[in-house]
Enzyme design. Structure first.
Site, PDB file in Angstrom:
ATOM      1  N   ASP A   1      38.554  39.252  32.357  1.00 43.42           N
ATOM      2  CA  ASP A   1      39.965  39.571  32.144  1.00 43.42           C
ATOM      3  C   ASP A   1      40.226  39.678  30.644  1.00 43.42           C
ATOM      4  O   ASP A   1      39.758  38.867  29.850  1.00 43.42           O
ATOM      5  CB  ASP A   1      40.850  38.479  32.765  1.00 43.42           C
ATOM      6  CG  ASP A   1      42.287  38.941  32.938  1.00 43.42           C
ATOM      7  OD1 ASP A   1      42.722  39.114  34.095  1.00 43.42           O
ATOM      8  OD2 ASP A   1      42.977  39.132  31.910  1.00 43.42           O
ATOM      9  N   ILE A   2      41.004  40.688  30.253  1.00 39.88           N
ATOM     10  CA  ILE A   2      41.272  40.940  28.832  1.00 39.88           C
ATOM     11  C   ILE A   2      42.157  39.847  28.233  1.00 39.88           C
ATOM     12  O   ILE A   2      42.158  39.642  27.019  1.00 39.88           O
ATOM     13  CB  ILE A   2      41.916  42.335  28.665  1.00 39.88           C
ATOM     14  CG1 ILE A   2      41.695  42.887  27.266  1.00 39.88           C
ATOM     15  CG2 ILE A   2      43.402  42.322  29.017  1.00 39.88           C
ATOM     16  CD1 ILE A   2      42.014  44.373  27.129  1.00 39.88           C
TER      17      ILE A   2
ATOM     18  N   ASN B   1      46.658  38.772  43.976  1.00 40.46           N
ATOM     19  CA  ASN B   1      48.086  39.100  44.005  1.00 40.46           C
ATOM     20  C   ASN B   1      48.321  40.408  44.760  1.00 40.46           C
ATOM     21  O   ASN B   1      47.586  41.377  44.562  1.00 40.46           O
ATOM     22  CB  ASN B   1      48.625  39.224  42.582  1.00 40.46           C
ATOM     23  CG  ASN B   1      48.534  37.916  41.819  1.00 40.46           C
ATOM     24  OD1 ASN B   1      48.719  36.854  42.399  1.00 40.46           O
ATOM     25  ND2 ASN B   1      48.233  37.992  40.536  1.00 40.46           N
TER      26      ASN B   1
ATOM     27  N   GLN C   1      51.865  41.313  41.259  1.00 42.04           N
ATOM     28  CA  GLN C   1      50.722  42.167  40.953  1.00 42.04           C
ATOM     29  C   GLN C   1      51.112  43.143  39.839  1.00 42.04           C
ATOM     30  O   GLN C   1      52.190  43.754  39.896  1.00 42.04           O
ATOM     31  CB  GLN C   1      50.305  42.957  42.211  1.00 42.04           C
ATOM     32  CG  GLN C   1      49.066  43.816  41.990  1.00 42.04           C
ATOM     33  CD  GLN C   1      48.624  44.542  43.259  1.00 42.04           C
ATOM     34  OE1 GLN C   1      49.305  44.506  44.297  1.00 42.04           O
ATOM     35  NE2 GLN C   1      47.482  45.210  43.179  1.00 42.04           N
TER      36      GLN C   1
ATOM     37  N   HIS D   1      42.244  43.280  43.128  1.00 36.42           N
ATOM     38  CA  HIS D   1      41.283  42.472  42.367  1.00 36.42           C
ATOM     39  C   HIS D   1      41.455  41.001  42.680  1.00 36.42           C
ATOM     40  O   HIS D   1      42.569  40.500  42.769  1.00 36.42           O
ATOM     41  CB  HIS D   1      41.434  42.711  40.857  1.00 36.42           C
ATOM     42  CG  HIS D   1      42.848  42.588  40.359  1.00 36.42           C
ATOM     43  ND1 HIS D   1      43.767  43.596  40.501  1.00 36.42           N
ATOM     44  CD2 HIS D   1      43.497  41.572  39.749  1.00 36.42           C
ATOM     45  CE1 HIS D   1      44.923  43.214  39.995  1.00 36.42           C
ATOM     46  NE2 HIS D   1      44.793  41.982  39.539  1.00 36.42           N
TER      47      HIS D   1
ATOM     48  N   HIS E   1      41.138  37.456  41.094  1.00 38.79           N
ATOM     49  CA  HIS E   1      40.954  36.687  39.865  1.00 38.79           C
ATOM     50  C   HIS E   1      40.030  35.523  40.199  1.00 38.79           C
ATOM     51  O   HIS E   1      40.215  34.864  41.237  1.00 38.79           O
ATOM     52  CB  HIS E   1      42.279  36.076  39.394  1.00 38.79           C
ATOM     53  CG  HIS E   1      43.315  37.061  38.963  1.00 38.79           C
ATOM     54  ND1 HIS E   1      43.591  37.306  37.642  1.00 38.79           N
ATOM     55  CD2 HIS E   1      44.153  37.852  39.686  1.00 38.79           C
ATOM     56  CE1 HIS E   1      44.566  38.199  37.557  1.00 38.79           C
ATOM     57  NE2 HIS E   1      44.925  38.549  38.781  1.00 38.79           N
TER      58      HIS E   1
END
Ligand code: 5GP
Ligand code: ZN
Length: 112
Positions: free
Chosen positions: A30-31, A86, A93, A99, A101
């Protein structure tokens, strides 16, 4: 052409720190990590979220979910991890390519 951010990551059009890939899925960091280890696992196929799935996705979803603990262990999360998925505005979301997490390795920040 797709406007989907995660499809672009899948296709190599946007860089990401990819930690795992196979025929079903892709995992990348994750960024904006909310934990010391925070990565996302996406199906290769563009699926918006769980509302966008059908019984024909049963195998795909099962295989991806079975892969998550393996990737988590490879990332050092031997003592466990949190998995979050989500769905829609009600689930907060933000990116509409489904996706999971996966978070762990210490305290979580800004993640309820
Ligand atoms: P959502 O709120 O949709 O469940 O989560 C979207 C997640 O994608 C967020 O945790 C956010 O930090 C992450 N994200 C957004 N844009 C990018 C990006 O360009 N690259 C990566 N690696 N993660 C992103
Ligand atoms: Zn997509």
């Amino acid at each position: 052409m797709t406007d989907c951010l995660f499809c672009k990551i899948r296709d190599g059009e946007i860089p990401a720190d990819i930690i795992y890939k196979d025929d079903d899925c892709l995992a990348f960091r994750d960024i904006n990590p909310k934990a010391p280890v925070h990565f996302l696992v996406i199906p290769r196929r563009h699926i918006e979220n769980l509302f966008d799935t059908t019984p024909s996705d049963e195998g795909l979803l099962g295989r991806i979910q079975l892969k998550i603990p393996q990737i988590a262990k490879e990332q050092g999360l031997d003592s466990g991890f949190r998995t979050v998925l989500n769905t829609g505005p009600g689930g907060h979301q933000e990116v509409y390519h489904m996706h999971y997490h996966v978070l762990g390795g210490g305290p979580f920040t800004g993640f309820n």
